[in-house]
Motif scaffolding. Structure first.
Motif, PDB file in Angstrom:
ATOM      1  N   ASP A  56      35.459  31.446  48.608  1.00 44.43           N
ATOM      2  CA  ASP A  56      33.594  31.483  48.631  1.00 44.43           C
ATOM      3  C   ASP A  56      32.735  30.288  47.478  1.00 44.43           C
ATOM      4  O   ASP A  56      33.375  29.780  46.397  1.00 44.43           O
ATOM      5  CB  ASP A  56      33.243  33.053  48.964  1.00 44.43           C
ATOM      6  N   ALA A  57      31.676  30.741  47.344  1.00 41.70           N
ATOM      7  CA  ALA A  57      30.570  30.178  46.876  1.00 41.70           C
ATOM      8  C   ALA A  57      31.173  30.760  45.685  1.00 41.70           C
ATOM      9  O   ALA A  57      30.937  28.798  44.721  1.00 41.70           O
ATOM     10  CB  ALA A  57      29.499  30.425  47.286  1.00 41.70           C
ATOM     11  N   GLN A  58      31.674  31.245  44.734  1.00 41.18           N
ATOM     12  CA  GLN A  58      31.985  31.486  43.705  1.00 41.18           C
ATOM     13  C   GLN A  58      33.248  30.904  43.328  1.00 41.18           C
ATOM     14  O   GLN A  58      33.257  30.580  41.882  1.00 41.18           O
ATOM     15  CB  GLN A  58      32.429  33.133  43.394  1.00 41.18           C
ATOM     16  N   ASP A  59      34.160  30.796  43.790  1.00 36.25           N
ATOM     17  CA  ASP A  59      34.627  29.969  43.118  1.00 36.25           C
ATOM     18  C   ASP A  59      35.138  28.642  43.263  1.00 36.25           C
ATOM     19  O   ASP A  59      34.752  27.925  41.967  1.00 36.25           O
ATOM     20  CB  ASP A  59      35.816  30.073  44.963  1.00 36.25           C
ATOM     21  N   TYR A  60      33.700  28.177  43.972  1.00 38.61           N
ATOM     22  CA  TYR A  60      33.219  27.125  44.015  1.00 38.61           C
ATOM     23  C   TYR A  60      32.699  27.049  42.585  1.00 38.61           C
ATOM     24  O   TYR A  60      32.771  25.695  41.978  1.00 38.61           O
ATOM     25  CB  TYR A  60      32.746  26.394  45.433  1.00 38.61           C
ATOM     26  N   HIS A  61      31.769  27.932  42.622  1.00 43.23           N
ATOM     27  CA  HIS A  61      30.888  27.418  41.165  1.00 43.23           C
ATOM     28  C   HIS A  61      31.652  27.287  40.462  1.00 43.23           C
ATOM     29  O   HIS A  61      32.095  26.384  39.385  1.00 43.23           O
ATOM     30  CB  HIS A  61      30.766  28.825  40.951  1.00 43.23           C
ATOM     31  N   GLN A  62      33.060  28.182  40.032  1.00 40.33           N
ATOM     32  CA  GLN A  62      33.894  28.519  38.752  1.00 40.33           C
ATOM     33  C   GLN A  62      35.031  26.757  38.611  1.00 40.33           C
ATOM     34  O   GLN A  62      35.039  26.164  37.402  1.00 40.33           O
ATOM     35  CB  GLN A  62      35.167  29.091  39.605  1.00 40.33           C
ATOM     36  N   PHE A  63      35.050  26.437  39.864  1.00 40.76           N
ATOM     37  CA  PHE A  63      35.715  25.443  39.921  1.00 40.76           C
ATOM     38  C   PHE A  63      34.494  23.784  38.532  1.00 40.76           C
ATOM     39  O   PHE A  63      35.050  23.054  38.166  1.00 40.76           O
ATOM     40  CB  PHE A  63      35.826  24.380  41.253  1.00 40.76           C
TER      41      PHE A  63
END
Length: 298
Positions: A43-50
């Motif tokens: 989700d968006a949080q995972d992409y933000h972490q990347f």
């Protein structure tokens, strides 16, 4: 005033004043723009972490693997990079569920040209990944060839003839060796980086690394492994019963290799592994690989 102006012009043009070039590699583990049964649901949080890890590393050129499309890599890299995706992504034979492609994200403004992919599909099954080949012109006007790889899995330490996976990896090594020989004959600086699926810092069974070099080692054109030390890369594992457990990879299988010409520009001790913490790996759907990077003088 004139002295200050001349000094400013000098520092803006001198080669040793140029910002170093940061290159890196990351296998994103089934990164897709659309939901997929093959990889983690993100989700968006995972992409933000990347994206946060990429910003931390200040990457100029990122070799990536296991990316399903340009749209997919855009979600984690942003719009500040040009994307070069393997030509295999546009081959109808490669369509279907096995959408894992190599490529490069190149910071906008850098000057480069694309070369044809190096076809490493030695089993002719449309699953083995091509290597993506680009040539960068650095700010100092020098050329640097870069090859992004993702090689056959399943032969991390074993002998060459021990399995089908190892025999496949050996055939890929021969093709990579030919590419290396051509670059050295042309006296080109080059870097090969990506997921080699081989523990090349392992002291036993070094046949794979020796195959890459072969006669090049005798000709003093040997390859240099930039990685050093141990890996501390956490990964989250989920079985078919949705049980989750954590594991830490302590030996590298992702590498940055350079020939002597390019290694001369390597900034000592700049190799880095950007590893997510155990907590972050457990609470986000990231990757079973970690970002590695190194800095070069331009």
């Amino acid at each position: 005033m004139r002295y200050l102006l001349l000094l400013a012009i000098f520092y803006s043009t001198c080669g040793f004043c140029l910002e170093p070039l940061t290159i890196g590699s990351w296998n994103f583990q089934w990164l897709t723009a659309e939901p997929s049964q093959m990889g983690p649901k993100r989700d968006a949080q995972d992409y933000h972490q990347f994206n946060d890890y990429i910003r931390q590393s200040q990457i100029d050129i990122l070799a990536f693997a296991e990316v399903g499309s340009v749209n997919a890599i855009r979600q984690v890299i942003g719009n500040g990079y040009d994307i070069e995706l393997s030509h295999r992504a546009f081959d109808k034979l490669s369509e279907g569920k096995w959408r894992q492609y190599t490529g490069f994200a190149i910071r906008k403004g850098l000057v480069y040209q694309r070369h044809p992919d190096l076809n490493l599909n030695v089993n002719h099954n449309n699953r083995l990944r091509n290597a993506v080949d680009i040539e960068l012109t650095t700010a100092s006007g020098k050329q640097l060839r870069l090859l992004a790889v993702h090689l056959k899995s399943g032969c991390f330490t074993q002998s060459k003839s021990s399995s089908f996976s190892c025999q496949t990896l050996a055939r890929q090594a021969r093709l990579l060796h030919r590419w290396i020989v051509k670059r050295n004959k042309q006296k080109q600086r080059f870097v090969i980086l990506g997921d080699f699926n081989r523990r090349m810092l392992n002291v036993e069974n070094q046949w794979f690394f020796h195959m890459l070099q072969a006669n090049e080692h005798q000709m003093k054109n040997h390859l240099i492994i930039i990685n050093h030390g141990a890996s501390h890369c956490w990964s989250k594992n989920i079985n078919k019963h949705q049980k989750v457990w954590m594991s830490e990879h302590k030996q590298f299988i992702d590498f940055i290799l350079m020939n002597k010409l390019s290694a001369a520009a390597y900034i000592s001790n700049s190799f880095k592994e950007v590893a997510a913490s155990r907590f972050a790996t457990q609470h986000f759907n990231l990757s079973d690989h970690c970002l590695i990077s190194a800095k070069l003088k331009q």
